[in-house]
Design an enzyme around this catalytic site. Sequence first.
Site, PDB file in Angstrom:
ATOM      1  N   ASP A 143       3.865  25.255  48.624  1.00  0.00           N
ATOM      2  CA  ASP A 143       3.642  25.126  50.076  1.00  0.00           C
ATOM      3  C   ASP A 143       4.822  24.444  50.744  1.00  0.00           C
ATOM      4  OD1 ASP A 143       1.194  26.278  49.680  1.00  0.00           O
ATOM      5  OD2 ASP A 143       0.012  24.501  50.162  1.00  0.00           O
ATOM      6  N   ARG A 202      -2.380  28.567  39.643  1.00  0.00           N
ATOM      7  CA  ARG A 202      -3.404  27.708  39.040  1.00  0.00           C
ATOM      8  C   ARG A 202      -4.671  27.842  39.862  1.00  0.00           C
ATOM      9  NH1 ARG A 202      -2.902  21.113  38.637  1.00  0.00           N
ATOM     10  NH2 ARG A 202      -3.518  21.148  40.815  1.00  0.00           N
ATOM     11  N   THR A 255     -10.947  25.708  38.333  1.00  0.00           N
ATOM     12  CA  THR A 255     -10.995  25.610  36.862  1.00  0.00           C
ATOM     13  C   THR A 255      -9.722  24.981  36.290  1.00  0.00           C
ATOM     14  OG1 THR A 255      -9.961  27.752  36.546  1.00  0.00           O
ATOM     15  CG2 THR A 255     -12.364  27.730  36.771  1.00  0.00           C
ATOM     16  N   ASP A 307       2.114  19.896  47.103  1.00  0.00           N
ATOM     17  CA  ASP A 307       2.115  21.269  46.580  1.00  0.00           C
ATOM     18  C   ASP A 307       3.520  21.846  46.740  1.00  0.00           C
ATOM     19  OD1 ASP A 307       1.958  24.198  46.605  1.00  0.00           O
ATOM     20  OD2 ASP A 307      -0.195  23.869  46.420  1.00  0.00           O
TER      21      ASP A 307
HETATM   22  C1  PRP Z   1       2.040  24.939  40.802  1.00  0.00           C
HETATM   23  C2  PRP Z   1       3.322  24.668  40.041  1.00  0.00           C
HETATM   24  C3  PRP Z   1       2.942  25.037  38.623  1.00  0.00           C
HETATM   25  C4  PRP Z   1       1.484  24.627  38.560  1.00  0.00           C
HETATM   26  C5  PRP Z   1       1.399  23.316  37.831  1.00  0.00           C
HETATM   27  O1  PRP Z   1       1.919  26.298  41.067  1.00  0.00           O
HETATM   28  O2  PRP Z   1       4.423  25.374  40.547  1.00  0.00           O
HETATM   29  O3  PRP Z   1       3.108  26.403  38.328  1.00  0.00           O
HETATM   30  O4  PRP Z   1       1.030  24.470  39.908  1.00  0.00           O
HETATM   31  O5  PRP Z   1       0.079  22.969  37.583  1.00  0.00           O
HETATM   32  P1  PRP Z   1      -0.492  22.856  36.088  1.00  0.00           P
HETATM   33  O6  PRP Z   1       0.512  22.132  35.284  1.00  0.00           O
HETATM   34  O7  PRP Z   1      -1.759  22.062  36.285  1.00  0.00           O
HETATM   35  O8  PRP Z   1      -0.773  24.245  35.585  1.00  0.00           O
HETATM   36  P2  PRP Z   1       0.665  26.877  41.878  1.00  0.00           P
HETATM   37  O9  PRP Z   1      -0.426  27.293  40.940  1.00  0.00           O
HETATM   38  O10 PRP Z   1       0.285  25.926  42.978  1.00  0.00           O
HETATM   39  O11 PRP Z   1       1.236  28.233  42.488  1.00  0.00           O
HETATM   40  P3  PRP Z   1       2.434  28.462  43.554  1.00  0.00           P
HETATM   41  O12 PRP Z   1       3.705  28.225  42.813  1.00  0.00           O
HETATM   42  O13 PRP Z   1       2.243  29.885  43.944  1.00  0.00           O
HETATM   43  O14 PRP Z   1       2.252  27.508  44.715  1.00  0.00           O
HETATM   44  N1  URA Z   2       1.008  21.901  41.643  1.00  0.00           N
HETATM   45  C1  URA Z   2       1.784  21.356  42.600  1.00  0.00           C
HETATM   46  O1  URA Z   2       2.471  22.071  43.344  1.00  0.00           O
HETATM   47  N2  URA Z   2       1.805  20.013  42.720  1.00  0.00           N
HETATM   48  C2  URA Z   2       1.071  19.198  41.937  1.00  0.00           C
HETATM   49  O2  URA Z   2       1.137  17.964  42.091  1.00  0.00           O
HETATM   50  C3  URA Z   2       0.253  19.790  40.941  1.00  0.00           C
HETATM   51  C4  URA Z   2       0.249  21.140  40.808  1.00  0.00           C
END
Ligand code: PRP
Ligand code: URA
Length: 210
Positions: free
Chosen positions: A204, A103, A107, A201
């Site tokens: 993380d 994400r 944006t 997150d």
């Molecule tokens: C997180 C999570 C989802 C997304 C959710 O991933 O695992 O994929 O955010 O957010 P949304 O519903 O607003 O799209 P992230 O983009 O942080 O990537 P990661 O899994 O690599 O940490």
């Molecule tokens: N992605 C995450 O990992 N946590 C949140 O709360 C939202 C998006």
Amino acid sequence: MRVHVADHPLITHKLTVLRDQRTSSPVFRALTEELVTLLAYEATRGVRTTKITVTTPVAEAEGLALSEPRPLVVPILRAGLGMLEGMVKLMPTAEVGFLGMVRNETTLQPDIYAERLPDDLSDRQCFVLDPMLATGGSLLAAIEYLFDRGAVDVTCICIIAAPEGLAAVEAATKGRDVNIVLGALDASLNEQSYIVPGLGDAGDRLYGTV
Ligand code: PRP
Ligand code: URA
């Protein structure tokens, strides 16, 4: 769209430890895996099966086998990878495809950076794994990707969702066979579109900050 929010004390207990900011990455990973196995039990209720007969040492017994084509499990990298083992433990014969998505935190749009899936998903039941359904952008992009390739139904397992994201996915998937299984439906999103109270997150907390 059908939504199922798990209501079981063991799931809530594990989720409570997962949310706690003092929980270390190794414990977070172990709990994520356990939670997914519990949620997968509900999520696979509609898995397609075929009647078969086996011979026990005593008599013939009627039973079920998973139908072909086999279900496809799709973890959304990175955080969804932490859910994969818990899912395939329950359904070891499923195939696994991968979608890498991040994400954009400015944006809030999802960016697909990796993909390893069969080209043709005709007649496939797909199970998407992503711990967080926040704005719903990432999950929706994954769902559309799978339907565009011919998937017949898509079931998503998320550990926590926000009502805003759930509503967005529902509005955009009208007329499609979509199921969402959740460990919890939280209160809202904050100004950074993080789930509140959420768990922070997920990527993380599973793997460290990159
Ligand atoms: C997180 C999570 C989802 C997304 C959710 O991933 O695992 O994929 O955010 O957010 P949304 O519903 O607003 O799209 P992230 O983009 O942080 O990537 P990661 O899994 O690599 O940490
Ligand atoms: N992605 C995450 O990992 N946590 C949140 O709360 C939202 C998006």
